[in-house]
Design a protein around this motif. Structure first.
Motif, PDB file in Angstrom:
ATOM      1  N   LEU A 209      -2.310  29.940  75.987  1.00  0.00           N
ATOM      2  CA  LEU A 209      -2.432  29.345  77.306  1.00  0.00           C
ATOM      3  C   LEU A 209      -3.800  29.506  77.355  1.00  0.00           C
TER       4      LEU A 209
ATOM      5  N   THR B 281       1.146  42.250  75.889  1.00  0.00           N
ATOM      6  CA  THR B 281       1.827  40.926  75.684  1.00  0.00           C
ATOM      7  C   THR B 281       0.857  39.801  74.580  1.00  0.00           C
TER       8      THR B 281
ATOM      9  N   MET C 295       1.686  39.629  70.395  1.00  0.00           N
ATOM     10  CA  MET C 295       1.931  38.231  69.816  1.00  0.00           C
ATOM     11  C   MET C 295       0.803  38.740  68.309  1.00  0.00           C
TER      12      MET C 295
ATOM     13  N   LYS D  13       2.755  40.191  65.720  1.00  0.00           N
ATOM     14  CA  LYS D  13       3.519  39.508  65.224  1.00  0.00           C
ATOM     15  C   LYS D  13       3.321  38.625  64.414  1.00  0.00           C
TER      16      LYS D  13
ATOM     17  N   PRO E 274       2.786  38.944  81.276  1.00  0.00           N
ATOM     18  CA  PRO E 274       3.743  37.722  81.942  1.00  0.00           C
ATOM     19  C   PRO E 274       5.494  37.903  81.660  1.00  0.00           C
TER      20      PRO E 274
ATOM     21  N   LYS F 178      12.494  41.436  76.060  1.00  0.00           N
ATOM     22  CA  LYS F 178      12.723  40.896  74.991  1.00  0.00           C
ATOM     23  C   LYS F 178      12.393  39.364  74.730  1.00  0.00           C
TER      24      LYS F 178
ATOM     25  N   ARG G  29       9.806  38.541  75.260  1.00  0.00           N
ATOM     26  CA  ARG G  29       8.017  38.765  74.745  1.00  0.00           C
ATOM     27  C   ARG G  29       7.918  38.726  74.000  1.00  0.00           C
ATOM     28  N   GLU G  30       9.049  39.637  72.333  1.00  0.00           N
ATOM     29  CA  GLU G  30       8.913  40.189  71.823  1.00  0.00           C
ATOM     30  C   GLU G  30       9.592  39.595  70.633  1.00  0.00           C
ATOM     31  N   ASP G  31       9.555  38.198  71.092  1.00  0.00           N
ATOM     32  CA  ASP G  31      10.230  36.859  69.943  1.00  0.00           C
ATOM     33  C   ASP G  31       8.910  36.266  70.217  1.00  0.00           C
ATOM     34  N   TYR G  32       8.183  36.123  68.960  1.00  0.00           N
ATOM     35  CA  TYR G  32       7.247  35.426  68.763  1.00  0.00           C
ATOM     36  C   TYR G  32       7.414  33.870  69.190  1.00  0.00           C
TER      37      TYR G  32
ATOM     38  N   MET H 176       8.869  32.856  72.350  1.00  0.00           N
ATOM     39  CA  MET H 176       7.361  32.785  73.397  1.00  0.00           C
ATOM     40  C   MET H 176       7.119  31.560  73.432  1.00  0.00           C
ATOM     41  N   LEU H 177       6.399  31.478  72.021  1.00  0.00           N
ATOM     42  CA  LEU H 177       6.389  29.786  72.043  1.00  0.00           C
ATOM     43  C   LEU H 177       6.242  28.921  72.949  1.00  0.00           C
TER      44      LEU H 177
ATOM     45  N   MET I 234       6.309  29.506  76.337  1.00  0.00           N
ATOM     46  CA  MET I 234       4.674  29.300  77.109  1.00  0.00           C
ATOM     47  C   MET I 234       4.866  27.587  77.528  1.00  0.00           C
TER      48      MET I 234
ATOM     49  N   LEU J 142       5.887  28.192  80.848  1.00  0.00           N
ATOM     50  CA  LEU J 142       5.338  28.331  81.665  1.00  0.00           C
ATOM     51  C   LEU J 142       3.173  27.860  81.850  1.00  0.00           C
TER      52      LEU J 142
END
Lengths: 197, 250
Positions: free
Chosen positions: A113, A146, A150, A153, B52, B82, B84-87, B90-91, B94, B97
């Motif tokens: 972001l 976060t 990221m 990961k 976030p 949970k 936030r832990e998935d890359y 999460m993209l 985003m 958001l």
């Protein structure tokens, strides 16, 4: 005239983080009371760091030479790399005295972001370093938030094809705190990361 | 003045040494930016409550029109950690958001968009890879915020677009242009009649209905293409996050 000199020093000191006008005034009068040599040493150290500080060509830590003191220390374990976000993180881990390997500073963390993409960090330099050297373990010590998560990961994904042991620093409760006041995410992470005694 | 509301954290930015500016989508105040003192220190009482996606009950202190009120309390209702832990998931999140950050105006309450985001996050927690959840959110968000593309009638003559197998969605017009009105060399996105019908029916569905829908991948891709192109165009390239650019920036 004297008032202007003090005022100028106070104004300059307020540029520092966490220093308000009152603290700046206290520091200014403290500097005024210091022996001349001590004050000159502080001033010289500030000038020196601005003139000579640069990034280590290997790990991107702050140094005044081509490679930092850690990278050029032959007693360090070069097979282990601890990946951190900022040079200040290196100092924090060094204070523990536990880690004897080398570091790699990313100079930030992924933040989609804010437009911080992988090419804006020193991730490619890390990959080149790993490919060119016999690395056994990469420890991901990015911040436990976060953005740091990221980044960790992402690096784990790109390191997978290289078959290198990748580990992440543990989550947990700060020592000296009380379980009662911990939030549910931190506490659940601490429970997940429990170990046998 | 002390205010209390519920909010979902959209973004946080570092401010000074250990402080943050956190942007919430709140139930009562819409998009809200607050100053948080020292949350980056390990002993901060805020803990993970300002990460976030966290849905929390918050209190903040500041005058009615203060630009940056100060967060005084944050109690987690649902952490969504949970997600936030998935890359890759999460993209995708985003992008959702980013839409809130880009299209909503500060301090303008949008309770329906707040509910939409909250439901979307709850649904995604059970299946983060369900593409229909993301598409539904984008379509509904555009509808509520008044940015929906016009896909039911021709953007020039107003005629109905039904009855043809293929249509052209003109990004610069934000609408379908019928074959009779086509002119100029604007960029068009091809969309089939069946995909259009599917798009129209999405408006009548709720998130609970979507669980029972199995849309063919090609149809989903067609609508996604139209919606993503439309969002890119109306945000005039000023969005800070573009998933495609992010993934190609290695």
């Amino acid at each position: 005239m004297t008032q202007n000199i003090i005022e100028n020093l106070v104004n300059q000191l307020t540029k520092l983080p966490g220093i308000g006008r009152k603290t700046a005034q206290r520091l200014a009068f403290f500097i005024l009371a210091l022996p001349a040599n001590d004050a000159k040493e502080i001033a010289a150290a500030i000038v020196d760091v601005k003139d000579n500080a640069r990034f280590c060509s290997n790990c991107f830590n702050i140094t005044d030479a081509d490679t930092c003191s850690i990278c050029s220390d032959s007693s360090r374990d070069r097979n282990k790399i601890c990946v951190v976000e900022e040079p200040s993180n290196v100092l924090a881990i060094e204070r523990t005295g536990i880690f004897k390997g080398t570091y790699h500073v990313l100079l930030g963390a992924l933040s989609p972001l804010d437009g911080i993409t992988p090419d804006k960090l020193k991730i490619n330099a890390l990959l080149i370093r790993i490919k060119d050297n016999p690395i056994e373990e990469v420890i991901l010590a990015t911040n436990p938030n976060t953005k740091g998560e990221m980044t960790a990961k992402y690096i784990t994904e790109i390191l997978k094809p290289l078959n290198i042991k990748t580990s992440r620093i543990a989550y947990g409760l700060p020592i000296g705190s009380d379980i009662e006041f911990a939030d549910e995410v931190t506490l659940s992470k601490a429970l997940e990361g429990r170990r046998d005694l | 003045m002390l205010n209390r509301t519920e909010g979902i954290v959209l973004k946080s930015s570092i401010f000074g040494e250990a402080d943050l500016i956190v942007t919430y989508l709140t139930k009562d105040f819409g998009l809200l930016r607050v100053f948080v003192k020292s949350p980056r220190k390990t002993k901060s009482r805020f803990g993970s409550s300002i990460e976030p996606l966290t849905y929390a009950k918050i209190s903040f202190l500041g005058k009615e029109q203060a630009n940056l009120p100060r967060l005084t309390q944050s109690d987690i209702i649902k952490p969504f950690h949970k997600l936030r832990e998935d890359y890759s998931g999460m993209l995708n999140i985003m992008e959702l958001l980013e839409m809130n950050l880009h299209f909503l105006i500060d301090r303008e309450p949008h309770p329906s968009i707040f509910r939409l985001l909250l439901t979307a996050l709850s649904k995604l927690e059970s299946d983060i890879n369900n593409g229909l959840y993301y598409l539904y959110y984008k379509i509904k968000f555009l509808e509520i915020s008044g940015y929906s593309p016009r896909l039911e009638i021709c953007g020039r003559c107003g005629g109905l677009t039904e009855g043809r197998r293929h249509h052209n969605f003109y990004v610069s017009h934000g609408s379908i242009i019928c074959h009779e009105c086509i002119g100029g060399d604007d960029r068009a996105v091809k969309v089939t009649e069946s995909a259009l019908k599917f798009y129209k029916s999405i408006f009548n569905w709720k998130y609970s209905t979507i669980d029972r829908i199995k849309a063919p991948a090609h149809m989903l891709a067609e609508i996604q293409n139209v919606i993503n192109s439309h969002i890119s165009f109306i945000s005039s390239g000023s969005k800070s996050f573009d998933k495609r650019l992010f993934l190609s920036s290695r």
